[in-house]
Scaffold this active site. Structure first.
Site, PDB file in Angstrom:
ATOM      1  N   ASN A  23       0.829  -1.171  -0.104  1.00 38.90           N
ATOM      2  CA  ASN A  23      -0.149   0.042  -0.099  1.00 38.90           C
ATOM      3  C   ASN A  23       0.640   1.232  -0.096  1.00 38.90           C
ATOM      4  O   ASN A  23       0.303   2.500  -0.165  1.00 38.90           O
ATOM      5  CB  ASN A  23      -1.124   0.004   1.322  1.00 38.90           C
ATOM      6  CG  ASN A  23      -2.072  -1.047   1.069  1.00 38.90           C
ATOM      7  OD1 ASN A  23      -2.304  -1.337  -0.161  1.00 38.90           O
ATOM      8  ND2 ASN A  23      -2.823  -1.451   2.060  1.00 38.90           N
ATOM      9  N   CYS A 124     -16.616  -2.582  -5.009  1.00 37.52           N
ATOM     10  CA  CYS A 124     -15.656  -3.816  -4.921  1.00 37.52           C
ATOM     11  C   CYS A 124     -16.168  -4.607  -3.747  1.00 37.52           C
ATOM     12  O   CYS A 124     -16.984  -4.626  -3.185  1.00 37.52           O
ATOM     13  CB  CYS A 124     -14.186  -3.526  -4.524  1.00 37.52           C
ATOM     14  SG  CYS A 124     -13.832  -2.952  -3.028  1.00 37.52           S
TER      15      CYS A 124
HETATM   16  C1  UD1 Z   1      -8.336   2.069   2.890  1.00 41.83           C
HETATM   17  C2  UD1 Z   1      -7.929   2.236   4.287  1.00 41.83           C
HETATM   18  C3  UD1 Z   1      -6.339   1.889   4.265  1.00 41.83           C
HETATM   19  C4  UD1 Z   1      -6.285   0.569   3.565  1.00 41.83           C
HETATM   20  C5  UD1 Z   1      -6.993   0.319   2.245  1.00 41.83           C
HETATM   21  C6  UD1 Z   1      -7.052  -1.027   1.590  1.00 41.83           C
HETATM   22  C7  UD1 Z   1      -8.536   3.617   6.086  1.00 41.83           C
HETATM   23  C8  UD1 Z   1      -8.898   4.787   6.374  1.00 41.83           C
HETATM   24  N1  UD1 Z   1      -8.208   3.399   4.837  1.00 41.83           N
HETATM   25  O1  UD1 Z   1      -7.790   2.950   2.089  1.00 41.83           O
HETATM   26  O2  UD1 Z   1      -5.649   1.757   5.392  1.00 41.83           O
HETATM   27  O3  UD1 Z   1      -4.875   0.094   3.490  1.00 41.83           O
HETATM   28  O4  UD1 Z   1      -8.222   0.681   2.147  1.00 41.83           O
HETATM   29  O5  UD1 Z   1      -7.864  -1.920   2.107  1.00 41.83           O
HETATM   30  O6  UD1 Z   1      -8.476   2.513   6.725  1.00 41.83           O
HETATM   31  N2  UD1 Z   1     -14.233   7.477   0.996  1.00 41.83           N
HETATM   32  C9  UD1 Z   1     -15.389   8.168   0.534  1.00 41.83           C
HETATM   33  N3  UD1 Z   1     -15.101   8.835  -0.634  1.00 41.83           N
HETATM   34  C10 UD1 Z   1     -13.682   8.971  -1.219  1.00 41.83           C
HETATM   35  C11 UD1 Z   1     -12.847   8.275  -0.677  1.00 41.83           C
HETATM   36  C12 UD1 Z   1     -13.043   7.205   0.413  1.00 41.83           C
HETATM   37  O7  UD1 Z   1     -16.446   8.342   0.955  1.00 41.83           O
HETATM   38  O8  UD1 Z   1     -13.596   9.488  -2.036  1.00 41.83           O
HETATM   39  C13 UD1 Z   1     -14.668   6.573   2.146  1.00 41.83           C
HETATM   40  C14 UD1 Z   1     -14.353   4.935   2.148  1.00 41.83           C
HETATM   41  O9  UD1 Z   1     -15.636   4.487   1.532  1.00 41.83           O
HETATM   42  C15 UD1 Z   1     -14.162   4.607   3.267  1.00 41.83           C
HETATM   43  C16 UD1 Z   1     -13.258   5.667   4.024  1.00 41.83           C
HETATM   44  O10 UD1 Z   1     -13.629   6.673   3.186  1.00 41.83           O
HETATM   45  O11 UD1 Z   1     -15.121   4.474   4.243  1.00 41.83           O
HETATM   46  C17 UD1 Z   1     -11.656   5.421   3.738  1.00 41.83           C
HETATM   47  O12 UD1 Z   1     -11.432   5.035   2.685  1.00 41.83           O
HETATM   48  P1  UD1 Z   1      -9.967   5.339   1.982  1.00 41.83           P
HETATM   49  O13 UD1 Z   1      -8.999   5.683   3.064  1.00 41.83           O
HETATM   50  O14 UD1 Z   1     -10.026   6.551   0.886  1.00 41.83           O
HETATM   51  O15 UD1 Z   1      -9.673   3.931   1.393  1.00 41.83           O
HETATM   52  P2  UD1 Z   1      -8.385   3.367   0.814  1.00 41.83           P
HETATM   53  O16 UD1 Z   1      -7.634   4.677   0.078  1.00 41.83           O
HETATM   54  O17 UD1 Z   1      -8.706   2.454  -0.154  1.00 41.83           O
END
Ligand code: UD1
Length: 437
Positions: A23, A124
């Site tokens: 990551n 996903c």
């Molecule tokens: C997340 C995890 C990260 C992990 C990765 C892979 C957290 C905070 N983040 O990162 O540690 O390594 O998954 O599994 O634990 N969201 C929105 N709008 C956006 C982006 C995100 O609503 O534009 C929401 C997501 O749905 C989620 C939260 O914010 O509920 C955190 O998402 P985000 O940290 O962006 O996800 P990843 O970057 O995939």
């Protein structure tokens, strides 16, 4: 399609080295698009996700080459990414749908080329995972963004302009996209309520090595003073905290005595503190290494996933696997993703007792799990099944191992080296690794 077969009941013993963080590697690879000069990344794990992103970068015009020789048992490798010529600013659906992290090309392409067209990643297995924060953040930097036919069309012909952006919700991916985009924006950007994950810090260190001016990474307020150009750099990727946490839990669930080396223990402190309370001995006996010892079943200790430095959502499934054999009842609460309990059904096939109520899983610890044929639903869910299989009585076969290959480099070799009875079986039933005892 490969399967993994495990005969449980053997305490693990020995040393497991941790590789570079997937990551961290994925955003760092996209950062190479910001510069005309090459970026060399060391300790890149050899994983399906890295290959997928390499294909995407090549499609944009980058040359991605492996640097130096690699021996068959070496883990990780160095990658040189030369993005001198960007020939396409479109990230097609076909590549983006395979891996959500592909959306991280959006910020770099837009900042460097003034435009980008990136497919929406879609849902996903673990939830809806929107990208609205990535879009709102880039709009705050002056981008004009439209969503058309499943694509994000972003334009900033006069270039991006620094601004303050307050994240309404902490997002790792959106923080990474904005950090990269703001590095080439005109003027100062302040990101408020930014993600504090170690992967963000690693990205900022690399961007600064490329000539960016970033301060505050690792706190919730990051300041970026834009520069006109970024240059080439060489960067060592941090150890994978999720791989480390998975093996620390593997040691505990098998009731073994294992040294997890080449890691950064402070990155998994939220996990190790819980594990100590649950009865495992977890000690940093030397710098960058954790000795894990555990005898008997753990005590049930509740857990809630949170943004860093809280308990990582990527370790929730593996921790739940351990709690299925705890003394007592554990409440596991998932606050990051809404649909991340698919492993519970498969763990139940192995004799675990788990009830799901919305975002909470209630786990009633059992004396003993039983081997079964199970199926991986996503990356970390597959790791939880491996852990459960290590302590289960009899044989477990895990199907759809390709999920696990997205995030764990040679997991069966690493576990076999500390005494696990584990084998990978291809469709031709060829044994790749593992100790048959
Ligand atoms: C997340 C995890 C990260 C992990 C990765 C892979 C957290 C905070 N983040 O990162 O540690 O390594 O998954 O599994 O634990 N969201 C929105 N709008 C956006 C982006 C995100 O609503 O534009 C929401 C997501 O749905 C989620 C939260 O914010 O509920 C955190 O998402 P985000 O940290 O962006 O996800 P990843 O970057 O995939």
């Amino acid at each position: 399609m490969d399967r993994i077969r495990i005969r449980g009941g053997k305490p693990l013993s020995g040393t497991i080295p941790i590789g570079g963080a997937k990551n961290a590697a994925l955003p760092l690879m996209t950062a190479a698009l910001l510069s005309e000069e090459p970026l060399t990344l060391r300790h890149v794990p050899v994983l399906a996700d890295i290959t997928t992103l390499s294909h995407l970068l090549v499609q944009h015009g980058a040359a991605v080459t492996m640097v130096g020789a690699r021996t068959p048992h070496e883990h990780g490798h160095a990658l040189k990414i030369d993005a001198r010529n960007i020939i396409s600013t479109t990230a097609p659906y076909d590549l983006v749908r395979r891996m959500r992290a592909s959306v991280l090309v959006l910020g770099p392409l837009l900042a460097r080329c003034g435009e980008a067209r990136v497919s929406l990643p879609g849902g996903c297995a673990i939830g809806t995972r929107p990208v609205d924060l990535h879009i709102k953040g880039l709009e705050a930097l002056g981008a004009k963004i439209e969503l058309k036919q499943g694509y994000i069309h972003a334009q900033a012909p006069p270039g991006l302009k620094g601004a303050q952006f307050i994240f309404p919700k902490v997002s790792v991916g959106a923080t990474e996209n904005l950090l990269m985009a703001a590095s080439l924006a005109e003027g100062e950007t302040v990101l408020v309520n930014a993600a504090r994950e170690p992967e963000i810090v690693d990205l900022a260190i690399c961007l600064n090595a490329m000539g960016a001016k970033i301060t505050g990474a690792g706190s919730d307020r990051i300041t970026i003073t834009g520069v006109k150009k970024l240059h080439g750099a060489e960067h060592d990727i941090i150890p994978d905290r999720i791989e480390a946490g998975t093996f620390v839990l593997a040691a505990a669930i098998s009731q073994g005595d294992v040294m997890v080396s080449d890691c950064q223990p402070e990155h998994i402190a939220a996990l190790t503190v819980k594990m100590q309370r649950a009865g495992a001995e977890v000690d940093e006996t030397q710098a960058g290494a954790l000795r894990v010892r555990c005898t008997g079943r753990p005590k049930a200790i509740d857990m809630t996933t949170e943004e860093y430095p809280g308990f990582a959502t990527d370790l929730q499934a593996q921790y739940m696997a351990w709690m299925t054999v705890a003394h007592g009842i554990t409440f596991v609460t998932e606050t990051i993703f809404e649909n991340r309990f698919m492993h519970a059904l498969e763990l139940a096939r192995m004799g675990a007792t788990i009830r799901i109520e919305g975002r909470q899983a209630i786990v009633a610890g059992e004396d003993q799990l039983m081997g079964a044929q199970v199926q991986a639903s996503d990356l970390r869910a597959s790791a939880s099944l491996v852990l459960a299989a290590l302590v289960a009585k009899g044989e477990t076969t895990i199907d759809r191992v390709y999920h696990m290959d997205r995030g764990y480099e040679r997991i069966e070799e690493k576990l076999a080296a500390v005494g696990a009875n584990i084998q990978r079986i291809t469709t031709q039933t060829t044994v790749h690794a593992g100790a048959e005892a």
